[in-house]
Design an enzyme around this catalytic site. Structure first.
Site, PDB file in Angstrom:
ATOM      1  N   VAL A 171     -18.458   2.342  -6.640  1.00  0.00           N
ATOM      2  CA  VAL A 171     -19.326   1.930  -5.540  1.00  0.00           C
ATOM      3  C   VAL A 171     -20.762   1.843  -6.037  1.00  0.00           C
ATOM      4  CG1 VAL A 171     -17.799   2.936  -3.804  1.00  0.00           C
ATOM      5  CG2 VAL A 171     -19.658   4.308  -4.757  1.00  0.00           C
ATOM      6  N   PHE A 172     -21.535   0.956  -5.425  1.00  0.00           N
ATOM      7  CA  PHE A 172     -22.932   0.800  -5.835  1.00  0.00           C
ATOM      8  C   PHE A 172     -23.857   1.776  -5.119  1.00  0.00           C
ATOM      9  CE2 PHE A 172     -22.042  -2.514  -2.612  1.00  0.00           C
ATOM     10  CZ  PHE A 172     -22.946  -2.174  -1.626  1.00  0.00           C
TER      11      PHE A 172
ATOM     12  N   TYR B 223       0.847  -1.193   0.000  1.00  0.00           N
ATOM     13  CA  TYR B 223       0.000   0.000   0.000  1.00  0.00           C
ATOM     14  C   TYR B 223       0.886   1.249   0.000  1.00  0.00           C
ATOM     15  CZ  TYR B 223      -3.985  -3.032   1.204  1.00  0.00           C
ATOM     16  OH  TYR B 223      -4.957  -4.004   1.205  1.00  0.00           O
TER      17      TYR B 223
ATOM     18  N   SER C 290     -13.422  -4.288  -0.027  1.00  0.00           N
ATOM     19  CA  SER C 290     -14.251  -3.560  -0.998  1.00  0.00           C
ATOM     20  C   SER C 290     -15.736  -3.823  -0.770  1.00  0.00           C
ATOM     21  CB  SER C 290     -13.858  -3.929  -2.434  1.00  0.00           C
ATOM     22  OG  SER C 290     -12.608  -3.387  -2.775  1.00  0.00           O
ATOM     23  N   PRO C 291     -16.237  -3.592   0.446  1.00  0.00           N
ATOM     24  CA  PRO C 291     -17.645  -3.901   0.742  1.00  0.00           C
ATOM     25  C   PRO C 291     -18.655  -3.004   0.046  1.00  0.00           C
ATOM     26  CG  PRO C 291     -16.626  -2.753   2.582  1.00  0.00           C
ATOM     27  CD  PRO C 291     -15.521  -3.074   1.614  1.00  0.00           C
TER      28      PRO C 291
ATOM     29  N   GLY D  75     -17.930  -5.075  -9.318  1.00  0.00           N
ATOM     30  CA  GLY D  75     -16.844  -5.427 -10.212  1.00  0.00           C
ATOM     31  C   GLY D  75     -15.524  -5.406  -9.465  1.00  0.00           C
TER      32      GLY D  75
END
Length: 305
Positions: free
Chosen positions: A225-226, A52, A215-216, A220
């Site tokens: 983000v949704f 990171y 990645s909650p 994809g």
């Protein structure tokens, strides 16, 4: 913050892990506020990796938390190793060198948890076992786990390891839920029935490995983000309705959806936004009903047989 045991260990951890992958996007004052906000919410489990920011994230975190022996006693540090430029490397030499680098950057003598970061197809499990033994013997690492591995890969490691594995960090969100969908659609002739991970969800439950969803909020592979995304109108309507009933934000509900699963998961946040971080932490106290959980699952386009 509600806590639980990490895998089969005696380590009590908050149910929310704070991901530090993006902490290098913050200036010094912002990084300090980020860390203190997490600690103020009881989220004292911090997830790192040697890659990171090419190590800069660990350095920035250590400065932000003002690392000292007194501070170290109050936090739980997890880091990951094994990803190198253009390759994966689970050799004994690389694991040991990676841990030493992380310890130096984090200004600490030990990691609470070390995860192997993605599978290395050239892994020689005897080398991993030798590295883990040395790290445990020296006190540099207290607990060990893996990331993005399927059951047979884990079993191969366990054949040689003396230490129990405590966690498996896996991509999981309501829009990336194949590990859940394949178990619901067993023996069906549809795409949702395809078992892409060897039944890793049930395997982790059977073997007491804590699943750490990363990645909650993503759909994809880092496509976005949704939440509040016009590509997912039905999902956002349902999440917003559930959020209104619980008087929390949609962010809180997205995390609460993961926490509702009886696998006792520990989602890893990725945000550096303080309000969203607080909203993630609030999910610890929200219990979705079975009806709400399935309504959100279906609204994401997941099918029931």
């Amino acid at each position: 913050m509600r806590t639980q045991k990490l895998g089969p260990s005696d380590l009590d951890v908050p149910v929310i892990a704070v991901g530090c992958m993006r902490i290098n996007s913050l200036d010094k004052a912002q990084a300090e506020r980020f860390v203190q906000t997490a600690l103020g919410e009881g989220a004292n489990f911090f997830d790192h990796a040697d890659i990171y920011g090419d190590g800069s994230c660990e350095e920035i975190f250590a400065d932000a938390v003002q690392m000292s022996s007194a501070v170290r006693e109050k936090i739980i540090l997890q880091s990951k190793c094994g990803i190198r430029k253009g390759m994966f490397d689970f050799s004994r030499e690389h694991i040991l060198a990676s841990v030493d680098g992380s310890l130096k950057r984090l200004k600490t003598d030990y990691l609470d948890v070390l995860l192997l970061h993605r599978p290395d197809t050239l892994v020689e499990p005897e080398e991993v076992a030798a590295a883990f033994d040395e790290l445990e013997r020296s006190g540099k690492v207290r607990h060990f786990g893996v990331s993005n591995q399927h059951p047979r890969q884990i079993d191969l490691l366990k054949k040689y390891l003396r230490q129990p594995l405590v966690a498996n960090q896996l991509q999981l969100s309501v829009t990336n839920a194949t590990m859940i969908s394949s178990g619901i659609n067993v023996n069906m002739e549809n795409d949702a029935a395809v078992n892409r991970d060897g039944g890793i969800l049930d395997y982790c439950r059977l073997n007491d490995l804590t699943i750490q969803p990363w990645s909650p909020f993503q759909f994809g592979f880092f496509e976005g983000v949704f939440l509040d995304n016009p590509k997912f109108p039905e999902l956002n309507r349902e999440i917003d309705a559930v959020a209104a009933r619980h008087e929390v934000s949609n962010t809180t509900i997205a995390i609460a959806w993961l926490l509702r699963h009886p696998a006792r998961m520990q989602p890893v946040t990725g945000t550096t936004n303080l309000e969203r971080l607080r909203d993630c932490c609030k999910a610890s106290e929200v219990q979705l009903s079975r009806e709400e959980w399935y309504a959100i699952y279906r609204a994401a386009g997941n099918v029931l047989p």
